[in-house]
Write a protein that holds these residues in place. Structure first.
Motif, PDB file in Angstrom:
ATOM      1  N   VAL A 193      42.771   7.313 -14.747  1.00  0.00           N
ATOM      2  CA  VAL A 193      43.669   7.589 -15.866  1.00  0.00           C
ATOM      3  C   VAL A 193      44.876   8.345 -15.318  1.00  0.00           C
ATOM      4  CG1 VAL A 193      43.931   8.668 -18.126  1.00  0.00           C
ATOM      5  CG2 VAL A 193      41.716   7.688 -17.466  1.00  0.00           C
ATOM      6  N   GLN A 194      46.015   7.714 -15.385  1.00  0.00           N
ATOM      7  CA  GLN A 194      47.245   8.303 -14.844  1.00  0.00           C
ATOM      8  C   GLN A 194      47.966   9.059 -15.955  1.00  0.00           C
ATOM      9  OE1 GLN A 194      49.601   6.249 -11.641  1.00  0.00           O
ATOM     10  NE2 GLN A 194      51.102   6.072 -13.279  1.00  0.00           N
ATOM     11  N   THR A 195      47.939  10.376 -15.861  1.00  0.00           N
ATOM     12  CA  THR A 195      48.501  11.212 -16.924  1.00  0.00           C
ATOM     13  C   THR A 195      50.000  11.449 -16.773  1.00  0.00           C
ATOM     14  OG1 THR A 195      47.906  13.205 -15.680  1.00  0.00           O
ATOM     15  CG2 THR A 195      46.309  12.400 -17.306  1.00  0.00           C
ATOM     16  N   LYS A 196      50.535  11.182 -15.586  1.00  0.00           N
ATOM     17  CA  LYS A 196      51.974  11.320 -15.373  1.00  0.00           C
ATOM     18  C   LYS A 196      52.424  10.302 -14.331  1.00  0.00           C
ATOM     19  CE  LYS A 196      51.262  15.121 -12.092  1.00  0.00           C
ATOM     20  NZ  LYS A 196      51.571  16.534 -11.785  1.00  0.00           N
ATOM     21  N   GLU A 197      53.720  10.040 -14.287  1.00  0.00           N
ATOM     22  CA  GLU A 197      54.242   9.028 -13.378  1.00  0.00           C
ATOM     23  C   GLU A 197      53.995   9.430 -11.928  1.00  0.00           C
ATOM     24  OE1 GLU A 197      58.464   6.716 -12.469  1.00  0.00           O
ATOM     25  OE2 GLU A 197      58.246   7.966 -14.272  1.00  0.00           O
ATOM     26  N   ASN A 198      53.536   8.469 -11.152  1.00  0.00           N
ATOM     27  CA  ASN A 198      53.234   8.715  -9.740  1.00  0.00           C
ATOM     28  C   ASN A 198      53.793   7.556  -8.922  1.00  0.00           C
ATOM     29  OD1 ASN A 198      52.199   9.217  -7.233  1.00  0.00           O
ATOM     30  ND2 ASN A 198      50.064   9.389  -7.872  1.00  0.00           N
ATOM     31  N   GLU A 199      54.898   7.815  -8.236  1.00  0.00           N
ATOM     32  CA  GLU A 199      55.579   6.760  -7.482  1.00  0.00           C
ATOM     33  C   GLU A 199      54.736   6.230  -6.323  1.00  0.00           C
ATOM     34  OE1 GLU A 199      59.327   8.245  -6.214  1.00  0.00           O
ATOM     35  OE2 GLU A 199      60.182   8.327  -8.254  1.00  0.00           O
ATOM     36  N   SER A 200      53.822   7.042  -5.834  1.00  0.00           N
ATOM     37  CA  SER A 200      52.997   6.620  -4.694  1.00  0.00           C
ATOM     38  C   SER A 200      51.765   5.821  -5.123  1.00  0.00           C
ATOM     39  CB  SER A 200      52.541   7.843  -3.892  1.00  0.00           C
ATOM     40  OG  SER A 200      51.704   8.674  -4.676  1.00  0.00           O
ATOM     41  N   MET A 201      51.548   5.673  -6.438  1.00  0.00           N
ATOM     42  CA  MET A 201      50.344   4.999  -6.916  1.00  0.00           C
ATOM     43  C   MET A 201      50.224   3.552  -6.429  1.00  0.00           C
ATOM     44  SD  MET A 201      47.476   4.899  -8.315  1.00  0.00           S
ATOM     45  CE  MET A 201      47.446   6.596  -8.898  1.00  0.00           C
ATOM     46  N   ASN A 223      47.567   4.268 -18.089  1.00  0.00           N
ATOM     47  CA  ASN A 223      48.487   5.379 -18.349  1.00  0.00           C
ATOM     48  C   ASN A 223      48.135   6.026 -19.680  1.00  0.00           C
ATOM     49  OD1 ASN A 223      50.203   5.046 -16.009  1.00  0.00           O
ATOM     50  ND2 ASN A 223      50.964   3.186 -16.981  1.00  0.00           N
ATOM     51  N   SER A 224      47.788   7.303 -19.628  1.00  0.00           N
ATOM     52  CA  SER A 224      47.435   8.020 -20.851  1.00  0.00           C
ATOM     53  C   SER A 224      47.392   9.513 -20.560  1.00  0.00           C
ATOM     54  CB  SER A 224      46.070   7.561 -21.381  1.00  0.00           C
ATOM     55  OG  SER A 224      45.670   8.342 -22.486  1.00  0.00           O
ATOM     56  N   LYS A 225      47.759  10.293 -21.552  1.00  0.00           N
ATOM     57  CA  LYS A 225      47.661  11.750 -21.410  1.00  0.00           C
ATOM     58  C   LYS A 225      46.313  12.269 -21.909  1.00  0.00           C
ATOM     59  CE  LYS A 225      52.638  12.623 -21.729  1.00  0.00           C
ATOM     60  NZ  LYS A 225      52.736  12.892 -20.271  1.00  0.00           N
ATOM     61  N   ASP A 226      45.565  11.416 -22.570  1.00  0.00           N
ATOM     62  CA  ASP A 226      44.259  11.801 -23.112  1.00  0.00           C
ATOM     63  C   ASP A 226      43.161  11.177 -22.248  1.00  0.00           C
ATOM     64  OD1 ASP A 226      41.960  12.342 -24.557  1.00  0.00           O
ATOM     65  OD2 ASP A 226      42.888  11.948 -26.503  1.00  0.00           O
ATOM     66  N   VAL A 227      42.729  11.920 -21.226  1.00  0.00           N
ATOM     67  CA  VAL A 227      41.765  11.387 -20.258  1.00  0.00           C
ATOM     68  C   VAL A 227      40.427  11.083 -20.928  1.00  0.00           C
ATOM     69  CG1 VAL A 227      40.491  11.882 -18.144  1.00  0.00           C
ATOM     70  CG2 VAL A 227      42.861  12.640 -18.372  1.00  0.00           C
ATOM     71  N   GLU A 228      39.935  12.008 -21.754  1.00  0.00           N
ATOM     72  CA  GLU A 228      38.614  11.847 -22.351  1.00  0.00           C
ATOM     73  C   GLU A 228      38.531  10.620 -23.256  1.00  0.00           C
ATOM     74  OE1 GLU A 228      40.444  14.612 -22.348  1.00  0.00           O
ATOM     75  OE2 GLU A 228      39.225  16.431 -22.459  1.00  0.00           O
ATOM     76  N   SER A 229      39.485  10.503 -24.171  1.00  0.00           N
ATOM     77  CA  SER A 229      39.458   9.372 -25.103  1.00  0.00           C
ATOM     78  C   SER A 229      39.645   8.049 -24.377  1.00  0.00           C
ATOM     79  CB  SER A 229      40.544   9.540 -26.168  1.00  0.00           C
ATOM     80  OG  SER A 229      40.275  10.658 -26.979  1.00  0.00           O
ATOM     81  N   THR A 230      40.491   8.047 -23.367  1.00  0.00           N
ATOM     82  CA  THR A 230      40.727   6.830 -22.584  1.00  0.00           C
ATOM     83  C   THR A 230      39.455   6.409 -21.863  1.00  0.00           C
ATOM     84  OG1 THR A 230      43.042   7.447 -22.259  1.00  0.00           O
ATOM     85  CG2 THR A 230      42.124   5.789 -20.773  1.00  0.00           C
ATOM     86  N   ALA A 231      38.763   7.378 -21.255  1.00  0.00           N
ATOM     87  CA  ALA A 231      37.514   7.077 -20.551  1.00  0.00           C
ATOM     88  C   ALA A 231      36.461   6.551 -21.521  1.00  0.00           C
ATOM     89  CB  ALA A 231      37.007   8.316 -19.835  1.00  0.00           C
ATOM     90  N   LEU A 232      36.378   7.166 -22.693  1.00  0.00           N
ATOM     91  CA  LEU A 232      35.398   6.735 -23.691  1.00  0.00           C
ATOM     92  C   LEU A 232      35.686   5.312 -24.150  1.00  0.00           C
ATOM     93  CD1 LEU A 232      33.035   7.346 -25.589  1.00  0.00           C
ATOM     94  CD2 LEU A 232      34.686   8.256 -27.223  1.00  0.00           C
ATOM     95  N   GLN A 233      36.939   5.018 -24.436  1.00  0.00           N
ATOM     96  CA  GLN A 233      37.296   3.670 -24.886  1.00  0.00           C
ATOM     97  C   GLN A 233      37.035   2.647 -23.786  1.00  0.00           C
ATOM     98  OE1 GLN A 233      38.224   3.206 -28.157  1.00  0.00           O
ATOM     99  NE2 GLN A 233      37.784   1.073 -27.607  1.00  0.00           N
ATOM    100  N   PHE A 234      37.272   3.049 -22.545  1.00  0.00           N
ATOM    101  CA  PHE A 234      36.999   2.179 -21.402  1.00  0.00           C
ATOM    102  C   PHE A 234      35.514   1.840 -21.326  1.00  0.00           C
ATOM    103  CE2 PHE A 234      35.925   1.618 -16.886  1.00  0.00           C
ATOM    104  CZ  PHE A 234      36.814   0.606 -16.525  1.00  0.00           C
TER     105      PHE A 234
END
Length: 280
Positions: A193-201, A223-234
């Motif tokens: 879960v990428q919470t902020k832009e990362n050019e090296s990703m 890409n999401s700022k909500d790691v927990e909810s994103t992981a759960l939905q995944f």
């Protein structure tokens, strides 16, 4: 993995996890070590000078604990038979002492490869998904620990989730997880879960794909700022059979067991969580 340690308090949640542990053992041709730990209380100074009386109290309490244990063991045999899993090699262990100390002793003595523990779901007393014994154990042992929710049912292992921050310490656990996937012919779905832009990703992702060029592995960058909810939905969307988490990822680990994600997972309390030690 050839030896599974299964600590139990003979509760309903533990009995459900026992069935899961037996199914898992049958799938990987492992034996199961069923452990019940009891701790004797420390009597207060009001009994000072009454050594014989205190000794009798301890003897009576130990006898009561052992009698209860003897009554429970046949019940576990019946559970195994009920699910046609009574061909699994099962050893029963009854030990006195502090929970974690006994666990560590048994792990070393019996060369345990993995620990399976039952969880009750959301604990209303402290708002966590699993009990403190399990969390403390996870943090203190190097063996993988599989926490099995009370509603989880073993239906084979087809899809394994793995969360990562793309740290070097995550590479060794992923390697071990892929071995498990090969055994079950399962897919490993790596989630970042990428919470902020990362050019090296993009470059980092290509490096990992080159290292782990495995037909059973797929990469999912969200890409999401909500790691927990994103992981759960995944977990839900990808039909994950169990979620693997590396202990080194402490922030996610703590949120997983001690935050609103615990409450969300409690509503979907059928997904076991495998916690693996970090790599070097």
């Amino acid at each position: 993995m050839k030896r599974i340690l299964f600590p139990t308090d003979f509760s309903e949640a533990a009995n459900n996890a026992f069935v899961y542990a037996l199914h898992l053992a049958k799938s990987i041709n492992a034996s199961v070590y069923v452990l019940h730990v009891y701790e004797l209380p420390i009597y207060s100074s009001m009994y000072a000078g009454q050594l014989d009386y205190v000794q009798k109290l301890y003897q009576d309490l130990e006898l009561d604990k052992f009698d209860n244990y003897k009554d429970k063991v046949p019940q576990l045999h019946n559970i195994a038979k009920q699910y046609d899993l009574d061909d699994i090699e099962i050893s029963f262990i009854f030990e006195k002492g502090l929970f974690q100390d006994v666990i560590k002793t048994v792990i070393k003595r019996d060369a345990i490869d993995m620990i399976v523990m039952g969880t009750t779901g959301l604990n209303s007393a402290n708002g966590t998904l699993i009990g403190s014994n399990t969390v403390n154990l996870i943090r203190s042992v190097s063996q993988p620990v599989l926490s099995v929710p009370r509603l989880a049912k073993f239906e084979g292992i087809k899809s394994i989730g793995f969360t990562t921050l793309f740290r070097d310490a995550d590479k060794e656990p992923l390697t071990e997880l892929l071995k498990i996937a090969d055994f079950f012919q399962a897919q490993v779905k790596l989630l970042h879960v990428q919470t902020k832009e990362n050019e090296s990703m993009p470059q980092l992702l290509e490096e990992w794909k080159a290292i782990f060029n495995h037909e059973r592995l797929s990469f999912h960058i969200i890409n999401s700022k909500d790691v927990e909810s994103t992981a759960l939905q995944f977990i839900i969307d990808e039909n994950i059979d169990f979620l693997a988490v590396v202990k080194r990822n402490r922030n996610f680990f703590d949120r997983l067991f001690n935050s609103s994600m615990s409450q969300k997972l409690a509503y979907h309390s059928t997904i076991p969580v495998l916690v693996i030690r970090e790599g070097a």
